[in-house]
Scaffold this active site. Sequence first.
Site, PDB file in Angstrom:
ATOM      1  N   SER A 131       0.962  -1.224  -0.039  1.00 42.36           N
ATOM      2  CA  SER A 131      -0.037  -0.031   0.043  1.00 42.36           C
ATOM      3  C   SER A 131       0.926   1.235  -0.105  1.00 42.36           C
ATOM      4  CB  SER A 131      -0.916   0.153   1.135  1.00 42.36           C
ATOM      5  OG  SER A 131      -1.690  -1.305   1.397  1.00 42.36           O
ATOM      6  N   HIS A 152      -1.620  -2.860  -7.326  1.00 41.88           N
ATOM      7  CA  HIS A 152      -2.244  -2.523  -5.870  1.00 41.88           C
ATOM      8  C   HIS A 152      -3.667  -2.698  -6.185  1.00 41.88           C
ATOM      9  CE1 HIS A 152      -3.124   0.868  -2.635  1.00 41.88           C
ATOM     10  NE2 HIS A 152      -3.120  -0.409  -2.275  1.00 41.88           N
ATOM     11  N   GLU A 164      -4.088  -0.062  -9.213  1.00 40.78           N
ATOM     12  CA  GLU A 164      -2.884   0.647  -9.649  1.00 40.78           C
ATOM     13  C   GLU A 164      -1.747  -0.233  -9.750  1.00 40.78           C
ATOM     14  OE1 GLU A 164      -2.773   4.848  -6.955  1.00 40.78           O
ATOM     15  OE2 GLU A 164      -3.283   2.940  -5.664  1.00 40.78           O
ATOM     16  N   ASN A 203      -3.702   6.064  -2.186  1.00 41.48           N
ATOM     17  CA  ASN A 203      -3.439   6.331  -0.655  1.00 41.48           C
ATOM     18  C   ASN A 203      -2.842   7.679  -0.050  1.00 41.48           C
ATOM     19  OD1 ASN A 203      -4.726   3.911   0.083  1.00 41.48           O
ATOM     20  ND2 ASN A 203      -2.809   2.754   0.039  1.00 41.48           N
TER      21      ASN A 203
HETATM   22  N1  CAA Z   1     -17.405 -11.020  -2.190  1.00 41.84           N
HETATM   23  C1  CAA Z   1     -18.479 -11.118  -2.709  1.00 41.84           C
HETATM   24  N2  CAA Z   1     -19.817 -10.213  -2.262  1.00 41.84           N
HETATM   25  C2  CAA Z   1     -19.214  -9.343  -1.260  1.00 41.84           C
HETATM   26  C3  CAA Z   1     -17.905  -9.114  -0.811  1.00 41.84           C
HETATM   27  C4  CAA Z   1     -17.048  -9.956  -1.440  1.00 41.84           C
HETATM   28  N3  CAA Z   1     -15.789  -9.799  -0.922  1.00 41.84           N
HETATM   29  N4  CAA Z   1     -18.226  -8.072   0.333  1.00 41.84           N
HETATM   30  C5  CAA Z   1     -19.494  -7.773   0.286  1.00 41.84           C
HETATM   31  N5  CAA Z   1     -20.128  -8.384  -0.625  1.00 41.84           N
HETATM   32  C6  CAA Z   1     -21.596  -8.320  -0.813  1.00 41.84           C
HETATM   33  C7  CAA Z   1     -22.418  -7.977   0.450  1.00 41.84           C
HETATM   34  O1  CAA Z   1     -22.344  -9.381   1.141  1.00 41.84           O
HETATM   35  C8  CAA Z   1     -23.497  -7.716   0.017  1.00 41.84           C
HETATM   36  O2  CAA Z   1     -24.438  -8.819  -0.690  1.00 41.84           O
HETATM   37  P1  CAA Z   1     -25.900  -8.827  -0.165  1.00 41.84           P
HETATM   38  O3  CAA Z   1     -26.566  -7.665  -0.626  1.00 41.84           O
HETATM   39  O4  CAA Z   1     -26.300  -9.798  -0.994  1.00 41.84           O
HETATM   40  O5  CAA Z   1     -25.691  -9.258   1.444  1.00 41.84           O
HETATM   41  C9  CAA Z   1     -23.068  -6.882  -0.954  1.00 41.84           C
HETATM   42  O6  CAA Z   1     -21.745  -7.172  -1.640  1.00 41.84           O
HETATM   43  C10 CAA Z   1     -23.217  -5.362  -0.576  1.00 41.84           C
HETATM   44  O7  CAA Z   1     -22.288  -5.364   0.444  1.00 41.84           O
HETATM   45  P2  CAA Z   1     -22.896  -4.465   1.947  1.00 41.84           P
HETATM   46  O8  CAA Z   1     -24.379  -4.329   2.072  1.00 41.84           O
HETATM   47  O9  CAA Z   1     -22.118  -5.287   3.139  1.00 41.84           O
HETATM   48  O10 CAA Z   1     -22.376  -2.974   1.748  1.00 41.84           O
HETATM   49  P3  CAA Z   1     -22.226  -2.225   0.544  1.00 41.84           P
HETATM   50  O11 CAA Z   1     -23.257  -2.025  -0.183  1.00 41.84           O
HETATM   51  O12 CAA Z   1     -21.573  -1.109   1.327  1.00 41.84           O
HETATM   52  O13 CAA Z   1     -20.803  -2.811  -0.231  1.00 41.84           O
HETATM   53  C11 CAA Z   1     -18.667  -2.532  -0.314  1.00 41.84           C
HETATM   54  C12 CAA Z   1     -19.795  -3.279   0.266  1.00 41.84           C
HETATM   55  C13 CAA Z   1     -18.517  -2.981  -1.715  1.00 41.84           C
HETATM   56  C14 CAA Z   1     -17.230  -3.149   0.308  1.00 41.84           C
HETATM   57  C15 CAA Z   1     -18.619  -1.266  -0.174  1.00 41.84           C
HETATM   58  O14 CAA Z   1     -18.876  -0.766   1.016  1.00 41.84           O
HETATM   59  C16 CAA Z   1     -17.627  -0.254  -0.572  1.00 41.84           C
HETATM   60  O15 CAA Z   1     -17.175  -0.144  -1.868  1.00 41.84           O
HETATM   61  N6  CAA Z   1     -16.576   0.078   0.336  1.00 41.84           N
HETATM   62  C17 CAA Z   1     -15.403   0.835   0.304  1.00 41.84           C
HETATM   63  C18 CAA Z   1     -14.352  -0.013  -0.050  1.00 41.84           C
HETATM   64  C19 CAA Z   1     -13.143   0.533  -0.431  1.00 41.84           C
HETATM   65  O16 CAA Z   1     -13.003   1.783  -0.641  1.00 41.84           O
HETATM   66  N7  CAA Z   1     -12.124  -0.346  -0.487  1.00 41.84           N
HETATM   67  C20 CAA Z   1     -10.694   0.382  -0.755  1.00 41.84           C
HETATM   68  C21 CAA Z   1     -10.126   0.605   0.575  1.00 41.84           C
HETATM   69  S1  CAA Z   1      -8.604   1.182   0.487  1.00 41.84           S
HETATM   70  C22 CAA Z   1      -7.561   0.047   0.072  1.00 41.84           C
HETATM   71  O17 CAA Z   1      -8.076  -0.989  -0.133  1.00 41.84           O
HETATM   72  C23 CAA Z   1      -6.079   0.479  -0.388  1.00 41.84           C
HETATM   73  C24 CAA Z   1      -5.204   0.166   0.616  1.00 41.84           C
HETATM   74  O18 CAA Z   1      -4.061   0.094   0.498  1.00 41.84           O
HETATM   75  C25 CAA Z   1      -5.364  -0.026   2.201  1.00 41.84           C
HETATM   76  P1  NAD Z   2      -3.571  -9.188   6.548  1.00 43.63           P
HETATM   77  O1  NAD Z   2      -2.726  -8.783   7.764  1.00 43.63           O
HETATM   78  O2  NAD Z   2      -4.934  -9.601   6.604  1.00 43.63           O
HETATM   79  O3  NAD Z   2      -2.884 -10.637   5.731  1.00 43.63           O
HETATM   80  C1  NAD Z   2      -1.386 -10.707   5.884  1.00 43.63           C
HETATM   81  C2  NAD Z   2      -1.049 -12.130   5.546  1.00 43.63           C
HETATM   82  O4  NAD Z   2       0.195 -12.522   5.404  1.00 43.63           O
HETATM   83  C3  NAD Z   2      -1.469 -12.950   7.096  1.00 43.63           C
HETATM   84  O5  NAD Z   2      -2.317 -14.030   6.799  1.00 43.63           O
HETATM   85  C4  NAD Z   2      -0.060 -13.499   7.475  1.00 43.63           C
HETATM   86  O6  NAD Z   2      -0.129 -14.628   8.023  1.00 43.63           O
HETATM   87  C5  NAD Z   2       0.455 -13.687   6.061  1.00 43.63           C
HETATM   88  N1  NAD Z   2       2.165 -13.635   6.130  1.00 43.63           N
HETATM   89  C6  NAD Z   2       2.808 -13.031   6.770  1.00 43.63           C
HETATM   90  N2  NAD Z   2       4.054 -13.402   6.627  1.00 43.63           N
HETATM   91  C7  NAD Z   2       4.064 -14.144   5.672  1.00 43.63           C
HETATM   92  C8  NAD Z   2       5.209 -14.894   4.865  1.00 43.63           C
HETATM   93  N3  NAD Z   2       6.324 -14.935   5.105  1.00 43.63           N
HETATM   94  N4  NAD Z   2       4.747 -15.767   3.993  1.00 43.63           N
HETATM   95  C9  NAD Z   2       3.445 -16.171   3.626  1.00 43.63           C
HETATM   96  N5  NAD Z   2       2.393 -15.292   4.438  1.00 43.63           N
HETATM   97  C10 NAD Z   2       2.787 -14.518   5.216  1.00 43.63           C
HETATM   98  O7  NAD Z   2      -3.035  -8.118   5.632  1.00 43.63           O
HETATM   99  P2  NAD Z   2      -3.710  -7.626   4.343  1.00 43.63           P
HETATM  100  O8  NAD Z   2      -4.824  -6.455   4.688  1.00 43.63           O
HETATM  101  O9  NAD Z   2      -4.114  -8.476   3.302  1.00 43.63           O
HETATM  102  O10 NAD Z   2      -2.265  -6.695   3.697  1.00 43.63           O
HETATM  103  C11 NAD Z   2      -1.490  -7.584   2.873  1.00 43.63           C
HETATM  104  C12 NAD Z   2      -0.658  -6.510   1.825  1.00 43.63           C
HETATM  105  O11 NAD Z   2      -1.739  -5.728   1.037  1.00 43.63           O
HETATM  106  C13 NAD Z   2      -0.227  -5.476   2.715  1.00 43.63           C
HETATM  107  O12 NAD Z   2       1.145  -4.746   1.905  1.00 43.63           O
HETATM  108  C14 NAD Z   2      -1.008  -4.140   2.584  1.00 43.63           C
HETATM  109  O13 NAD Z   2      -0.607  -2.718   3.003  1.00 43.63           O
HETATM  110  C15 NAD Z   2      -1.876  -4.388   1.358  1.00 43.63           C
HETATM  111  N6  NAD Z   2      -3.171  -3.812   1.124  1.00 43.63           N
HETATM  112  C16 NAD Z   2      -3.955  -3.924   1.973  1.00 43.63           C
HETATM  113  C17 NAD Z   2      -5.259  -3.636   1.734  1.00 43.63           C
HETATM  114  C18 NAD Z   2      -6.412  -3.563   2.651  1.00 43.63           C
HETATM  115  O14 NAD Z   2      -7.618  -2.874   2.691  1.00 43.63           O
HETATM  116  N7  NAD Z   2      -6.356  -4.426   3.787  1.00 43.63           N
HETATM  117  C19 NAD Z   2      -5.598  -2.873   0.596  1.00 43.63           C
HETATM  118  C20 NAD Z   2      -4.464  -2.984  -0.540  1.00 43.63           C
HETATM  119  C21 NAD Z   2      -3.376  -3.350  -0.210  1.00 43.63           C
END
Ligand code: CAA
Ligand code: NAD
Length: 294
Positions: A131, A152, A164, A203
């Site tokens: 991330s 990503h 990405e 991000n």
């Molecule tokens: N697989 C299949 N179906 C799924 C699912 C999955 N993994 N997750 C949720 N669903 C389903 C739910 O079960 C639900 O189905 P039903 O209507 O049949 O119950 C449907 O999708 C809609 O879900 P919800 O009712 O729970 O809620 P929602 O309408 O809000 O949708 C969501 C869920 C798509 C996750 C939506 O809330 C959303 O888009 N949230 C934002 C997610 C987001 O921004 N993600 C990026 C985060 S940043 C990142 O990831 C980067 C990083 O590096 C950290």
């Molecule tokens: P998580 O903690 O849910 O899962 C990480 C997994 O990696 C765990 O199951 C752990 O046991 C496993 N692991 C650790 N060391 C390992 C090894 N040596 N070999 C094999 N498996 C190992 O984390 P996450 O949220 O899935 O995030 C994973 C990566 O994806 C991170 O780099 C995070 O920044 C990135 N990411 C996360 C999100 C998010 O929404 N959570 C979205 C985009 C990118």
Amino acid sequence: LAPVYSLYLMRLEDIKKVLVIGAGTMGHGIAELFSMSGYQVYLSDISQDILDNALNKIRWSLEKLQEKGQLKEDINTILSRIKTIVGLNTIVSDADFAIEAIVERIDLKRQIFSKLDELLPPHAILATNTSSLSITKIAEATKRADKVVGMHFFNPPVLMQLVEVMKGEKTSDETAKLTYDLAKKLGKTPIMINKDIPGYVVNRILGEIISASCILIQRNLADYLTIDSIARYKLGFPMGVFELIDYTGIDVNYHVSKSLEEYGIKSPCVTLFEEKVKKNELGVKTGKGFYTYP
Ligand code: CAA
Ligand code: NAD
């Protein structure tokens, strides 16, 4: 005869086997996505319990997609393409494409990349779902920096449209293009980022929104529910800011904030996240974060 890949560039159709390392929040969804698109998938993690849990989550998700008529095949066929592996060993040495999704720590990611470089054939592309970390620094742990790339996905990978694709300093144009095309083949909308920007673009923007929200909390100007209601009902976000942090994982957000600090990007959220991580209140995955989950 096996093709001699080093003599020619890999084509999209040469990618048959995909290795996903890490079966957590992201890894299980990425494995599901590849398998749904017909790829043979190795899914690796550190214990069989974690892998079994990941398979259960994949089944749950596939059932949801099937209910909505979004699957082209039956669930067992899709699941049969996923082979789980504890650790990494020579079994994975016929993978053409690897994507790493382990914890957001550069030391651990570099260890994995060095191991992948040893195990995987010379033509294989090594992608990371990081991330916030530098692709260039991860690639330095290998002897094939031209084949290391950022890919990503967003949580949950099966539903989120954007991917990405980011180049490190030495990533070749061919590697980046192939990864971009692969994301398209998975049904996604990729965007190409030609510079190694820790945090990519999403991000970096999301981080600013999260930081602004933490400042409001720290100054006692607003509470979580107020900020989340405004995000959902005024700003049009699908989830509130703290709801999203719980959903992605407070630990993930903590590691992202810490790693961006190394690039001079300070987050006012670090202390707040750290307190939660110490109490193992990581969000949805532990049942408690800023909110509680059944
Ligand atoms: N697989 C299949 N179906 C799924 C699912 C999955 N993994 N997750 C949720 N669903 C389903 C739910 O079960 C639900 O189905 P039903 O209507 O049949 O119950 C449907 O999708 C809609 O879900 P919800 O009712 O729970 O809620 P929602 O309408 O809000 O949708 C969501 C869920 C798509 C996750 C939506 O809330 C959303 O888009 N949230 C934002 C997610 C987001 O921004 N993600 C990026 C985060 S940043 C990142 O990831 C980067 C990083 O590096 C950290
Ligand atoms: P998580 O903690 O849910 O899962 C990480 C997994 O990696 C765990 O199951 C752990 O046991 C496993 N692991 C650790 N060391 C390992 C090894 N040596 N070999 C094999 N498996 C190992 O984390 P996450 O949220 O899935 O995030 C994973 C990566 O994806 C991170 O780099 C995070 O920044 C990135 N990411 C996360 C999100 C998010 O929404 N959570 C979205 C985009 C990118």
